[in-house]
Design a protein around this motif. Structure first.
Motif, PDB file in Angstrom:
ATOM      1  N   GLY A  79       0.808  -1.153   0.074  1.00 35.34           N
ATOM      2  CA  GLY A  79       0.008  -0.206   0.112  1.00 35.34           C
ATOM      3  C   GLY A  79       0.907   1.399  -0.085  1.00 35.34           C
ATOM      4  O   GLY A  79       0.512   2.288  -0.601  1.00 35.34           O
ATOM      5  N   GLN A  80       2.042   1.251   0.876  1.00 39.16           N
ATOM      6  CA  GLN A  80       2.944   2.376   0.819  1.00 39.16           C
ATOM      7  C   GLN A  80       3.427   2.593  -0.652  1.00 39.16           C
ATOM      8  O   GLN A  80       3.710   3.798  -0.963  1.00 39.16           O
ATOM      9  CB  GLN A  80       3.804   2.119   1.955  1.00 39.16           C
ATOM     10  CG  GLN A  80       3.341   2.244   3.371  1.00 39.16           C
ATOM     11  CD  GLN A  80       4.576   1.795   4.172  1.00 39.16           C
ATOM     12  OE1 GLN A  80       5.618   1.508   3.897  1.00 39.16           O
ATOM     13  NE2 GLN A  80       4.240   2.395   5.477  1.00 39.16           N
ATOM     14  N   VAL A  81       3.977   1.601  -1.188  1.00 37.16           N
ATOM     15  CA  VAL A  81       4.583   1.802  -2.655  1.00 37.16           C
ATOM     16  C   VAL A  81       3.262   2.435  -3.656  1.00 37.16           C
ATOM     17  O   VAL A  81       3.846   3.461  -4.145  1.00 37.16           O
ATOM     18  CB  VAL A  81       4.971   0.388  -3.001  1.00 37.16           C
ATOM     19  CG1 VAL A  81       5.284   0.519  -4.551  1.00 37.16           C
ATOM     20  CG2 VAL A  81       5.946  -0.192  -2.309  1.00 37.16           C
ATOM     21  N   THR A  82       2.456   1.855  -3.465  1.00 37.49           N
ATOM     22  CA  THR A  82       1.100   2.460  -4.505  1.00 37.49           C
ATOM     23  C   THR A  82       0.924   3.972  -4.041  1.00 37.49           C
ATOM     24  O   THR A  82       0.740   4.626  -4.849  1.00 37.49           O
ATOM     25  CB  THR A  82      -0.074   1.638  -4.321  1.00 37.49           C
ATOM     26  OG1 THR A  82       0.077   0.242  -4.743  1.00 37.49           O
ATOM     27  CG2 THR A  82      -1.188   2.384  -5.160  1.00 37.49           C
ATOM     28  N   ALA A  83       0.769   4.177  -2.684  1.00 33.23           N
ATOM     29  CA  ALA A  83       0.616   5.648  -2.304  1.00 33.23           C
ATOM     30  C   ALA A  83       1.796   6.590  -2.488  1.00 33.23           C
ATOM     31  O   ALA A  83       1.417   7.677  -3.046  1.00 33.23           O
ATOM     32  CB  ALA A  83       0.336   5.624  -0.792  1.00 33.23           C
ATOM     33  N   THR A  84       2.680   6.188  -2.469  1.00 35.27           N
ATOM     34  CA  THR A  84       4.064   6.911  -2.880  1.00 35.27           C
ATOM     35  C   THR A  84       4.091   7.190  -4.556  1.00 35.27           C
ATOM     36  O   THR A  84       4.360   8.342  -4.668  1.00 35.27           O
ATOM     37  CB  THR A  84       5.466   6.151  -2.559  1.00 35.27           C
ATOM     38  OG1 THR A  84       5.396   6.060  -1.198  1.00 35.27           O
ATOM     39  CG2 THR A  84       6.569   6.976  -2.996  1.00 35.27           C
ATOM     40  N   ARG A  85       3.676   6.164  -5.071  1.00 34.75           N
ATOM     41  CA  ARG A  85       3.640   6.265  -6.591  1.00 34.75           C
ATOM     42  C   ARG A  85       2.648   7.384  -6.769  1.00 34.75           C
ATOM     43  O   ARG A  85       2.781   8.468  -7.879  1.00 34.75           O
ATOM     44  CB  ARG A  85       3.250   5.181  -7.413  1.00 34.75           C
ATOM     45  CG  ARG A  85       3.175   5.198  -8.861  1.00 34.75           C
ATOM     46  CD  ARG A  85       2.829   3.897  -9.373  1.00 34.75           C
ATOM     47  NE  ARG A  85       1.581   3.459  -9.223  1.00 34.75           N
ATOM     48  CZ  ARG A  85       0.305   3.795  -9.339  1.00 34.75           C
ATOM     49  NH1 ARG A  85       0.136   4.952 -10.401  1.00 34.75           N
ATOM     50  NH2 ARG A  85      -0.600   3.069  -8.661  1.00 34.75           N
ATOM     51  N   LEU A  86       1.489   7.223  -6.304  1.00 35.84           N
ATOM     52  CA  LEU A  86       0.379   8.213  -6.436  1.00 35.84           C
ATOM     53  C   LEU A  86       1.011   9.700  -6.213  1.00 35.84           C
ATOM     54  O   LEU A  86       0.367  10.804  -6.694  1.00 35.84           O
ATOM     55  CB  LEU A  86      -0.933   7.962  -5.617  1.00 35.84           C
ATOM     56  CG  LEU A  86      -1.699   6.654  -6.492  1.00 35.84           C
ATOM     57  CD1 LEU A  86      -2.707   6.091  -5.450  1.00 35.84           C
ATOM     58  CD2 LEU A  86      -2.294   7.110  -7.744  1.00 35.84           C
TER      59      LEU A  86
END
Length: 212
Positions: free
Chosen positions: A129-136
């Motif tokens: 989730g953190q990886v996806t949030a960082t990308r966003l």
């Protein structure tokens, strides 16, 4: 100079002056048209840049919201995973107890190993989730930068349009002045033509009002 010659001379003078005025009006009109065209084109281009900036800012806000949602979702999934695994472990213990079987090794060490595996699985969910949030969030940052660039472009485009319009008007005034000067020059040539002609025929010294 005969009356007919004087009349023709007057017509030539008037024609030269009128041509100069007509040229001046045409130059001013063209300058105004060019100025208006420059302002319209720059305004259209500026509004397009502003529209892109507004869209980028909106998409940046959406990406930020999605990043927050992704973080919350990952945290909720990790919590649900822990609960599900703990419930599964409790159920397994109950079944083992009912069957009379016992796990090999220290019960404390077994619990620690199982807890570590559960936490590892939960951490993987949070990390994803953190990886996806960082990308966003990175995407949102890029969109905001793009929006700032387009906003600055709109400002510069309008300023360039105003300068171009100003130059167009000034250029029209310069051409108008040149047209008027040309008209005055043609009129002056018409006035002095008889004198130049008489000078060429040797009558320059005796030409005057009495010859008219």
């Amino acid at each position: 100079m005969s009356f007919a010659t004087a009349a023709a001379q007057g017509v030539s003078v008037a024609t030269g002056l009128m041509a100069g005025q007509t040229g001046a009006h045409a130059a001013r009109y063209q300058g105004a048209v060019d100025a208006n065209t420059a302002l319209i084109n720059s305004e259209n281009a500026a509004r397009s840049s502003e529209a892109r900036a507004a869209a980028d800012r909106f998409n940046a806000a959406v990406s930020e919201q999605l990043a927050e949602s992704e973080t919350e979702r990952a945290g909720a999934e990790a919590t649900d995973f822990r609960r599900a695994q703990s419930a599964r472990q409790a159920s397994s213990r109950a079944r083992l107890a009912a069957s009379g079987l016992a796990l090999e090794g220290s019960p404390l060490m077994v619990d620690e190993n199982i807890f570590s595996e559960i936490e590892f699985g939960a951490a993987r969910l949070v990390h994803a989730g953190q990886v996806t949030a960082t990308r966003l969030r990175n995407q949102a940052t890029l969109l905001r930068r793009s929006a700032d660039f387009d906003t600055e472009t709109a400002i510069n485009t309008r300023e360039a349009g105003r300068k171009t319009a100003q130059w167009a008007v000034e250029g029209g005034e310069i051409r108008a002045d040149a047209a008027r000067l040309a008209g005055f020059g043609n009129a002056a040539n018409s006035l002095t033509a008889p004198y130049r002609a008489s000078t060429l025929t040797g009558r320059g010294a005796g030409w005057g009002l009495g010859d008219m």
